[in-house]
Design a protein around this motif. Sequence first.
Motif, PDB file in Angstrom:
ATOM      1  N   GLY A 449      73.889  76.467  29.036  1.00 41.40           N
ATOM      2  CA  GLY A 449      73.677  77.538  28.067  1.00 41.40           C
ATOM      3  C   GLY A 449      72.616  78.510  28.519  1.00 41.40           C
ATOM      4  N   PRO A 450      72.347  79.564  27.712  1.00 41.52           N
ATOM      5  CA  PRO A 450      71.352  80.582  28.073  1.00 41.52           C
ATOM      6  C   PRO A 450      69.956  79.973  28.132  1.00 41.52           C
ATOM      7  N   PHE A 451      69.239  80.259  29.204  1.00 41.09           N
ATOM      8  CA  PHE A 451      67.899  79.717  29.387  1.00 41.09           C
ATOM      9  C   PHE A 451      66.910  80.818  29.033  1.00 41.09           C
ATOM     10  N   PHE A 452      66.533  80.886  27.759  1.00 38.02           N
ATOM     11  CA  PHE A 452      65.639  81.932  27.280  1.00 38.02           C
ATOM     12  C   PHE A 452      64.484  81.267  26.534  1.00 38.02           C
ATOM     13  N   ARG A 458      62.226  73.250  24.765  1.00 42.48           N
ATOM     14  CA  ARG A 458      63.143  72.112  24.866  1.00 42.48           C
ATOM     15  C   ARG A 458      63.249  71.646  26.320  1.00 42.48           C
ATOM     16  N   PHE A 459      63.216  72.581  27.233  1.00 39.99           N
ATOM     17  CA  PHE A 459      63.248  72.256  28.657  1.00 39.99           C
ATOM     18  C   PHE A 459      62.028  71.417  29.045  1.00 39.99           C
ATOM     19  N   LYS A 460      60.850  71.852  28.568  1.00 39.54           N
ATOM     20  CA  LYS A 460      59.622  71.114  28.872  1.00 39.54           C
ATOM     21  C   LYS A 460      59.662  69.708  28.278  1.00 39.54           C
ATOM     22  N   THR A 486      60.155  84.081  29.441  1.00 39.23           N
ATOM     23  CA  THR A 486      59.574  82.834  28.953  1.00 39.23           C
ATOM     24  C   THR A 486      60.157  81.639  29.688  1.00 39.23           C
ATOM     25  N   ALA A 487      61.479  81.657  29.908  1.00 38.84           N
ATOM     26  CA  ALA A 487      62.119  80.589  30.669  1.00 38.84           C
ATOM     27  C   ALA A 487      61.595  80.576  32.102  1.00 38.84           C
TER      28      ALA A 487
END
Length: 567
Positions: A449-452, A458-460, A486-487
């Motif tokens: 999905g879009p990494f914004f 959530r990634f962290k 930000t991503a």
Amino acid sequence: MGFSFIPQSFRVFHHNYSRQKFLNDIMAGIIVGIVALPLAIAFAIASGVKPEQGIYTAVVAGFLISIFSGSRVQIGGPTGAFIIVVFGIVQEFGYGGLMVATMMAGVILVCMGLSKLGAAIRFIPYPMTIGFTSGIALIIFTTQVKDLFGLNIPDGSANFIGRCVDYAQNFSTMDYNTMAMGGATLVIMAIWPRVTRKIPGSVIAIIATTIFVFMLDLPVDTIGSRFGSIPTMLPKPSFPHFSFELIHKLMGPAFTIAILAAIESLLAAVVADGITGDRHNSNMELVAQGIANIVVPIFGGIPATGAIARTATNIKSGGTTPVAGIVHAATLLLIMVCFGRWATLIPMATLAAILMVVAYHMSEWRYFLKLFKSPKSDVFVMLITFALTVFVDLTIAIEVGVVLSAILFMNRMADTTIIRRTTVEMETDHHSLRDRVVPQGVEVFEIHGPFFFGAANRFKDTLQIVGKTPRVLIIRCRHILFMDATALHAMEELLDKTLKDGTTLLLSGVHAQPLITLEQSELYYRIGEDNIHGNIDVALNRARQLMDLPELPLPVPFVPTVEREKV
């Protein structure tokens, strides 16, 4: 600007414009002009300006919108959506302030159109639109109670709660003659459609009640008794006084007028397309609304936009081109010149009843109730926008509604982004790890999905599940089509952490936009060109190389069965 900014009126005579179409347009324009007269007067009075200013608006804006419109059948003029914001501006800044705000809104609309933002207006959330539209309708409805019943309230409250309290405390002062005129108007408007729909009940109600009041000399409040005579010509052009301080103060209201004009005009154009099967030019439509709102204050008018009900009436009456809208404006001008003095005899209760019916249809109460079955976030946006419109201010309601809708949208987009630790057992597609060997000490994560910025945290959090520090960390980016700042910052923090832990960071399957973003930020070079790969196989071999393991032969690229048969 190009071909896309050619108004529909400039194309009429290139599409077999026959004598019959011309006659149909004239008839439709006359009917719509008659329909628009009482609405123009009523909207002006409810907005806190003189009745004739509503007619000026319908004439000037109606003509300009038809000339420059991106829709073939759009009818422009004053509408109920502007009543609250116009009334507030007039009360605080006077009509001079309203002139400045309207012209500012016109400039905003032209800029929106030239920037091709017509399609973007359609993305304004439906719950927000229903919220402020229903709120406007409720306020219009309640403001007409005083004139409908002839209540004696010298200095009424301007806010919704205070207004309701005033009505409750002074309801005993109602005038029965006034109430009878208002009631008769409501009855006529309810029954008349069963007789014919070609002539609206509002016109019949005005004629009937005005004659009744005049013949019996009833002591009821009329346009003439409250506002005096109505001019029979357009006023001379005049320009407002501009100042930077005034422009600054009116920026919010001007933005509100522009947004309301854009929403209502494009909605009317969409409705018209649904009936006629035609397609409007949304950007040209915004330019037309902007031109009209820049010019109309010079002739004493108020904000204008495309009107859904009048546009639908135009179509149903046989109108097919902008000629009908031009005839509608000419009809209103002719009525004002020839019969303007008779408009002073119209009872205020009749106009109040007409506005109440307009508010009822405007409220969309069925859709308001239906939205309660929608997701809670949509219900929240609708109720907040509705409450702020009714109890605070329409400008604030729109601003808060836009911000809330954007936040909820971003939250939903973040929910669609899946970040997970990848194992052989989890994957089944031909790009999976099922048929690949992942060495010990290598961890693989994948982002879908879009990494914004909404997905950055959530990634962290997901990366925290790694127990023992790996020697190589591979981030699969094959499903990332977009990456924002930000991503990118989250990726940079991850790189800093891996460097600190002695882990090598590899990226695989990086698409064009994320790759360009990485290069522009120079993070591409910090990660290292040797550590950014087009697919997982090359990335796994790079991991083996870093761990002093023998590289494996790359698999044969997957070719679908159909393609193999062609070969």
